[in-house]
Scaffold this motif. Structure first.
Motif, PDB file in Angstrom:
ATOM      1  N   ILE A  15       5.487  51.745  29.738  1.00 58.97           N
ATOM      2  CA  ILE A  15       5.209  52.731  31.126  1.00 58.97           C
ATOM      3  C   ILE A  15       6.370  53.726  29.927  1.00 58.97           C
ATOM      4  CG2 ILE A  15       5.723  53.793  32.947  1.00 58.97           C
ATOM      5  CD1 ILE A  15       4.009  50.924  33.010  1.00 58.97           C
ATOM      6  N   GLY A  19       4.843  58.151  32.589  1.00 54.02           N
ATOM      7  CA  GLY A  19       4.391  57.346  34.510  1.00 54.02           C
ATOM      8  C   GLY A  19       3.399  57.243  33.584  1.00 54.02           C
ATOM      9  N   GLU A  20       2.503  57.179  32.308  1.00 54.50           N
ATOM     10  CA  GLU A  20       1.130  56.643  31.600  1.00 54.50           C
ATOM     11  C   GLU A  20       1.808  55.392  31.308  1.00 54.50           C
ATOM     12  OE1 GLU A  20      -0.473  59.913  29.170  1.00 54.50           O
ATOM     13  OE2 GLU A  20      -0.257  61.327  30.887  1.00 54.50           O
ATOM     14  N   ARG A 296       7.570  56.933  49.319  1.00 51.69           N
ATOM     15  CA  ARG A 296       5.998  58.053  48.303  1.00 51.69           C
ATOM     16  C   ARG A 296       6.539  59.148  48.236  1.00 51.69           C
ATOM     17  NH1 ARG A 296       2.918  53.257  50.615  1.00 51.69           N
ATOM     18  NH2 ARG A 296       3.291  54.337  52.800  1.00 51.69           N
ATOM     19  N   ALA A 340       4.004  46.871  44.150  1.00 55.60           N
ATOM     20  CA  ALA A 340       3.172  47.815  43.603  1.00 55.60           C
ATOM     21  C   ALA A 340       1.433  47.282  43.336  1.00 55.60           C
ATOM     22  CB  ALA A 340       3.526  48.331  42.438  1.00 55.60           C
ATOM     23  N   LYS A 341       1.090  46.457  43.354  1.00 54.63           N
ATOM     24  CA  LYS A 341       0.395  44.993  42.554  1.00 54.63           C
ATOM     25  C   LYS A 341      -0.455  45.378  44.127  1.00 54.63           C
ATOM     26  CE  LYS A 341      -0.848  42.226  39.583  1.00 54.63           C
ATOM     27  NZ  LYS A 341      -2.030  42.212  38.284  1.00 54.63           N
ATOM     28  N   GLY A 343      -0.996  47.124  46.121  1.00 52.50           N
ATOM     29  CA  GLY A 343      -1.221  48.692  46.391  1.00 52.50           C
ATOM     30  C   GLY A 343      -0.717  50.216  47.333  1.00 52.50           C
ATOM     31  N   CYS A 345       2.580  51.253  46.079  1.00 55.59           N
ATOM     32  CA  CYS A 345       3.001  52.203  45.045  1.00 55.59           C
ATOM     33  C   CYS A 345       2.717  51.959  43.942  1.00 55.59           C
ATOM     34  CB  CYS A 345       4.175  52.184  45.619  1.00 55.59           C
ATOM     35  SG  CYS A 345       5.199  51.149  44.997  1.00 55.59           S
ATOM     36  N   THR A 346       2.350  52.849  42.536  1.00 57.25           N
ATOM     37  CA  THR A 346       2.168  52.250  41.573  1.00 57.25           C
ATOM     38  C   THR A 346       3.377  52.155  40.531  1.00 57.25           C
ATOM     39  OG1 THR A 346       3.035  54.620  40.548  1.00 57.25           O
ATOM     40  CG2 THR A 346       0.807  54.854  41.591  1.00 57.25           C
ATOM     41  N   ILE A 347       3.196  50.785  39.503  1.00 59.61           N
ATOM     42  CA  ILE A 347       3.925  50.941  38.407  1.00 59.61           C
ATOM     43  C   ILE A 347       5.138  51.943  37.918  1.00 59.61           C
ATOM     44  CG2 ILE A 347       4.706  49.096  36.149  1.00 59.61           C
ATOM     45  CD1 ILE A 347       2.866  47.359  38.325  1.00 59.61           C
ATOM     46  N   ALA A 348       4.769  52.973  37.740  1.00 58.44           N
ATOM     47  CA  ALA A 348       5.154  54.076  37.223  1.00 58.44           C
ATOM     48  C   ALA A 348       6.489  54.351  38.144  1.00 58.44           C
ATOM     49  CB  ALA A 348       4.292  55.149  36.156  1.00 58.44           C
ATOM     50  N   GLN A 349       5.336  54.360  39.855  1.00 57.19           N
ATOM     51  CA  GLN A 349       6.770  54.684  41.234  1.00 57.19           C
ATOM     52  C   GLN A 349       8.366  53.770  40.839  1.00 57.19           C
ATOM     53  OE1 GLN A 349       3.465  55.004  43.981  1.00 57.19           O
ATOM     54  NE2 GLN A 349       4.291  57.364  44.662  1.00 57.19           N
TER      55      GLN A 349
END
Ligand code: DOR
Length: 442
Positions: A15, A19-20, A296, A340-341, A343, A345-349
């Motif tokens: 990561i 965030g990419e 978020r 995150a998994k 849904g 939030c995202t892993i990057a968050q």
């Protein structure tokens, strides 16, 4: 103490700071990340290679609010056992609170903790200085520290500072960060009398209610506005506080939320009784949702566990004799990555909330991102498999978790502190030592 090895982590899902996600390699040398690239060619120098195929590489978690009980309360936890729990949880740095025995309210008691940590801690460490009504010179000069901790409520003795005149004296002098436990003690005292005699722990959330938290947060914000004083609101727990900050949050104010205030609510008392008791208390499902949205939306800046272990014997006492607090460093990253998994939030968050944003807020330089020149504090997590939280696998001395039985993914596979493997596949490397954190703005 062992000397840092050079590590080459291969084929990880990395990561990046933007965030990419990039599949590639990371090279560390002498405690520092020296290269991050899709492929790093094999080196002539001696190196430990880790094949991270299928694993995700994140910056190590920085947990900015923990209670590790040493000195004085080592029967609950100590700096060694707590830092083992950190290593297992992917936590590579922590900021610890001053309610130990003696209290951390002077340079001498701060130095004592730093000295103990240098001998016992597997991960990096920093210690807050606690405010009393009498130690203004100490809190202004203490070093190194992430900031001044004020218990506006939920505390007794010297560390309780609930008088507005004393609070104003602290906010008006100096510039360093003030972190507040915001609950209005006067309101709590009144409500304790109103609800006296009730032993159902669920009453805890009514005694220390949303209004008690809101009133203290309002007062802290008022003083921070008046003196433009850097303020951090610890473990924010209510929808009302989140809405207040949504309307007006000065640029010099930050706040945090715990995984338990996002993922548990008052229904937990029926399942785990006093193990769900903490300060500020668990709230309603509505509060959970509003806190998630505020996180978020960037109203809430980051995550802290408030790891506050007590023994099972202490917790087995009937409410209100049972102490408030629950452990958290072993489970926080897996809880958030599982969310995150799902849904939420995202892993990057999660990376931002548990690492990057914490480092920025506390001025911890060169941590919280996977980037050349940054410290090699890293965690490789497995996002493909799920495993339940099991009591027998915990390293925290208290020996229990409020999340027992929760099936989680994102468990740490390998934790690296200063370029050294401190935890891998269930095994701790207890000879590794972390370092004292430095704080740019404090
Ligand atoms: O529940 C809590 N317990 N909240 C705190 O902020 C302090 C803590 C403790 O030290 O036990």
């Amino acid at each position: 103490m062992t000397s840092p090895t050079n590590l080459l982590i291969r084929h990880a899902r990395i990561i990046l700071p933007n965030g990419e996600l990039m599949v590639g390699d990371v090279l560390t040398r002498d405690r520092v990340i020296v290269e991050v690239a899709p492929q790093i060619s094999t080196l002539a120098e001696p190196i430990i290679e880790i094949d991270a195929s299928g694993l995700t590489l994140l910056p190590g978690v920085i947990d900015p609010q923990v209670h590790f009980r040493e000195p004085g309360l080592e029967y609950k936890e100590n700096l060694f056992t707590a830092s083992c729990a950190c290593a297992k949880g992917g936590v590579t740095s922590f900021l610890e609170m001053p309610n130990t025995r003696p209290l951390t309210t002077t340079q001498q008691t701060l130095d004592d903790k730093l000295q103990r940590a240098s001998q016992k801690c597997l991960v990096n460490y920093g210690f807050f200085i606690g405010a009393t009504s009498e130690n203004l010179p100490d809190i202004l000069s203490a070093h190194p520290t992430p900031g001044i901790k004020i218990f506006m409520g939920s505390m007794h003795g010297q560390l309780l500072v609930d008088n507005e005149v004393t609070l104003e004296a602290i906010f008006s002098q100096g510039t360093r960060l003030i972190a507040v436990h915001a609950e209005n003690q006067e309101r709590i005292n009144q409500r304790r009398l109103e609800f006296a005699g009730i032993t159902d722990p669920a009453i805890h959330s009514q005694i220390q209610d949303n209004q008690a938290a809101l009133e203290a947060t309002q007062l802290a914000l008022k003083l921070s506005q008046k003196y433009q004083r850097r303020l951090h609101i610890l473990h924010m727990s209510t929808a009302e506080e989140a809405e207040l900050l949504r309307q007006d949050k000065p640029s010099w104010v930050t706040c945090e939320v715990t995984p338990q205030h996002l993922l548990m609510n008052t229904s937990a008392y029926a399942k785990i009784g006093t193990l769900a008791q903490m300060n500020p208390p668990l709230r309603s499902p509505h509060d959970n949702e509003v806190l998630w949205q505020a996180l978020r939306d960037g109203i809430i800046d980051f995550i802290a566990t408030d790891h506050a272990p007590h023994t099972l014997e202490e917790k087995a006492q009937p409410y209100p004799k049972s102490p408030s607090g629950m452990p958290g460093v072993e489970t926080s990253l897996a809880l958030m990555l599982t969310a995150a998994k799902e849904g939420k939030c995202t892993i990057a968050q999660v990376v931002n909330w548990m690492s990057t944003a914490v480092a920025k807020a506390y001025g911890i330089t060169n941590k919280g991102e996977i980037k050349a020149g940054y410290d090699a504090d890293l965690v490789l997590v497995d996002l493909d498999n799920y495993r339940p939280v099991l009591r027998q696998e915990l390293f925290s001395k208290c020996g229990w978790s409020p999340f027992e039985g929760w099936n989680l993914t994102g468990w740490a596979h390998t934790t690296i502190v200063g370029g050294q493997i401190v935890y891998q596949n269930g095994k701790l490397f207890t000879e590794i030592r972390g370092q004292a954190l430095q704080f740019e703005n404090s």
